[in-house]
Write a protein that holds these residues in place. Structure first.
Motif, short mmCIF file in Angstrom:
data_model
loop_
_atom_site.label_atom_id
_atom_site.label_comp_id
_atom_site.label_asym_id
_atom_site.label_seq_id
_atom_site.Cartn_x
_atom_site.Cartn_y
_atom_site.Cartn_z
N VAL A 66 0.44 -3.43 5.22
CA VAL A 66 0.65 -2.47 4.13
C VAL A 66 1.84 -2.85 3.26
O VAL A 66 2.12 -2.16 2.27
CB VAL A 66 0.81 -1.04 4.68
CG1 VAL A 66 -0.48 -0.59 5.35
CG2 VAL A 66 1.98 -0.94 5.67
N ASN A 96 4.42 2.49 12.13
CA ASN A 96 4.21 1.12 11.66
C ASN A 96 5.21 0.18 12.35
O ASN A 96 6.18 0.61 12.95
CB ASN A 96 4.39 1.04 10.14
CG ASN A 96 3.27 1.72 9.37
OD1 ASN A 96 2.30 2.19 9.94
ND2 ASN A 96 3.42 1.78 8.05
N GLN A 105 0.51 4.26 -0.06
CA GLN A 105 0.12 5.42 0.74
C GLN A 105 0.45 5.23 2.22
O GLN A 105 0.71 6.20 2.93
CB GLN A 105 -1.38 5.68 0.58
CG GLN A 105 -1.83 5.94 -0.85
CD GLN A 105 -1.08 7.11 -1.48
OE1 GLN A 105 -1.03 8.20 -0.92
NE2 GLN A 105 -0.49 6.86 -2.64
N LYS A 106 0.42 3.99 2.70
CA LYS A 106 0.56 3.75 4.14
C LYS A 106 1.87 3.09 4.53
O LYS A 106 2.23 3.10 5.71
CB LYS A 106 -0.61 2.89 4.62
CG LYS A 106 -1.97 3.58 4.47
CD LYS A 106 -3.11 2.69 4.97
CE LYS A 106 -4.45 3.39 4.81
NZ LYS A 106 -5.58 2.53 5.26
N VAL A 107 2.59 2.52 3.57
CA VAL A 107 3.86 1.88 3.90
C VAL A 107 4.88 2.96 4.27
O VAL A 107 4.84 4.08 3.75
CB VAL A 107 4.36 1.02 2.72
CG1 VAL A 107 4.80 1.88 1.55
CG2 VAL A 107 5.48 0.09 3.17
N SER A 108 5.78 2.63 5.19
CA SER A 108 6.83 3.59 5.52
C SER A 108 7.87 3.61 4.40
O SER A 108 8.21 2.55 3.85
CB SER A 108 7.49 3.21 6.85
OG SER A 108 8.06 1.93 6.76
N LYS A 129 -3.16 0.19 13.48
CA LYS A 129 -4.47 -0.44 13.51
C LYS A 129 -4.43 -1.90 13.08
O LYS A 129 -5.46 -2.57 13.03
CB LYS A 129 -5.45 0.34 12.61
CG LYS A 129 -5.74 1.75 13.12
CD LYS A 129 -6.71 2.47 12.21
CE LYS A 129 -7.03 3.87 12.72
NZ LYS A 129 -7.95 4.60 11.81
N GLU A 133 -3.29 -3.11 10.09
CA GLU A 133 -3.49 -3.32 8.65
C GLU A 133 -2.14 -3.62 7.99
O GLU A 133 -1.18 -2.87 8.16
CB GLU A 133 -4.10 -2.05 8.05
CG GLU A 133 -4.39 -2.14 6.57
CD GLU A 133 -4.96 -0.84 6.01
OE1 GLU A 133 -5.23 -0.80 4.80
OE2 GLU A 133 -5.11 0.12 6.79
N THR A 143 0.27 -1.36 10.21
CA THR A 143 0.00 -0.07 10.82
C THR A 143 -0.38 -0.27 12.28
O THR A 143 -0.56 -1.39 12.76
CB THR A 143 -1.16 0.64 10.11
OG1 THR A 143 -2.36 -0.11 10.32
CG2 THR A 143 -0.89 0.77 8.61
N ASN A 177 7.27 6.02 11.38
CA ASN A 177 5.90 6.49 11.16
C ASN A 177 4.88 5.77 12.03
O ASN A 177 3.68 5.96 11.86
CB ASN A 177 5.52 6.37 9.68
CG ASN A 177 5.37 4.92 9.24
OD1 ASN A 177 5.77 4.00 9.94
ND2 ASN A 177 4.79 4.72 8.06
N ASP A 197 0.88 -1.17 0.00
CA ASP A 197 0.00 0.00 0.00
C ASP A 197 0.92 1.22 0.00
O ASP A 197 1.49 1.58 1.04
CB ASP A 197 -0.89 -0.01 1.25
CG ASP A 197 -1.88 1.14 1.29
OD1 ASP A 197 -1.56 2.23 0.77
OD2 ASP A 197 -2.97 0.97 1.87
#
Length: 373
Positions: A326, A305, A19-22, A322, A324, A320, A303, A17
């Protein structure tokens, strides 16, 4: 039809992902390679590779100066007991990006975690034979399963200078109560308590993970005494205990022989120091699908993660806060121990494996030599 279940499930990059991966690059050493360390980007592409002269003595990291800290298997170490061949190390090398050896410290009895400190010093685990009268005080384990020489080997922690001068040391047999730290009954008595990670805390004390007694402890640097103990009611055969910025402890909890649960699964937990409560954890929504019976790693990223190493199956993934996923990557390289001077364990592990001990991720600014312009 492909007979390897891991190969059938897919290798290399399994998903990202963006957008969300570091941002950054992931470093890992393939355990059944002759000495291969790879750095891959978030698209699973290899961006740097080191082929080193010794098979991995567990893992590699990048230092703040950009060099590679590599733990290789000592070529002339004593052959204490068969499984010693699996997790021993002993050659602590600092290697520049071009593969030149900058420095080296050797200890033929080193194993598992060999921590290269930023000032050139080393904090690492070793073993030594316990005197026979003291060895009888080690409780638990499989009866009559001492090493072939009849010994129980006990863990030590050493802190040495860049030149190898001993700065501080600690012996489990001198400071652990064998009644409190008894071997799990399925473990051989050849090695106690099997320290698989050591970590220097900000307060100067030492954090250690003791696998075969399912314990994470903090050792007082001043007295050698155990000043914090997370026991088997919380962790089970765990690995990779580290300190987070807020003082909490991050642990890869393998889950074998977990209390009061028959279904085995691994998880990552963040434990508060003061009351030992779990502040955060990750386990798969289908818990049994994330599990490694031995090894494993967890690293908190900048970040927020967490990078996770499902070690026995060569799987690295990032989650993440949460929970998820990524990013997911599976080491595509498979080999067995043939030709690696580890005949004692060729029968134990007679299959081609892509196993890793522990992976680490680095932000681009931590690797300036990779993109000098």
């Amino acid at each position: 039809m492909e007979q390897s279940t891991l190969v059938r499930r897919g290798l290399g990059l399994r998903g990202v992902d963006t957008q969300k991966v570091s941002p950054g690059y992931t470093l890992f050493a393939h355990l059944t390679s002759p000495g291969t360390v790879k750095l891959v980007d978030n698209h699973g592409q290899e961006v740097r590779r080191w082929d080193l002269p010794y098979r991995p003595g567990r893992h590699a990291q990048l230092l703040k100066n950009g060099n590679l800290a590599y733990n290789g298997v000592h070529p002339d170490a004593p052959r204490l007991f068969p499984l010693w061949q699996k997790y021993r190390g002993g050659v602590m090398m600092e290697v520049d990006p071009q593969g030149n050896v900058i420095s080296e410290h050797r200890d033929p009895l080193a194993h598992h975690d060999q921590h290269h400190l930023d000032n050139g010093e080393y904090l690492y685990t070793t073993v030594e034979g316990i005197e026979p009268e003291k060895a009888t005080s080690v409780l638990g384990g499989i009866p009559d399963s001492e090493a072939p020489d009849g010994k129980v080997y006990g863990d030590c922690i050493k802190h040495v200078s860049p030149s190898g001068e001993l700065l501080w040391s600690w012996k489990a047999i001198d400071h652990l109560d064998p009644k409190i730290f008894a071997l799990q009954p399925h473990y051989p008595r050849e090695h106690w308590p099997l320290i698989n990670s050591v970590y220097p805390l900000k307060d100067g004390n030492i954090l250690a993970s003791l696998r075969s007694v399912s314990a994470v402890i903090i050792v007082s640097r001043e007295t050698g005494e155990v000043i914090w103990h997370l026991d088997s009611t919380v962790v089970a055969q765990q690995h990779c205990a580290s300190e987070l910025d807020n003082g909490d402890i991050l642990i890869f909890d393998n889950g074998t022989f977990r209390h009061h649960e028959s279904a085995t699964y691994s998880r990552v937990i963040q434990v508060k120091r003061d009351d030992k409560s779990i502040a955060w954890q990750y386990k798969d929504p289908h818990p049994m699908t994330f599990f490694t019976p031995f090894m494993g790693g967890a690293q908190r990223l900048r970040n927020g993660n967490t990078l996770v190493t499902e070690a026995a199956f060569g799987r690295i993934f990032e989650v993440t806060e949460k929970g998820e996923i990524v990013w997911e990557y599976v080491n595509p390289d498979f080999a067995d121990y043939t030709g690696l001077d580890a005949e004692e364990i060729e029968g134990y592990f007679d299959y081609k494996a892509n196993a890793l001990f522990r992976a680490y991720k680095y932000a681009p600014e931590e690797i300036p030599w990779l993109h000098p312009n």
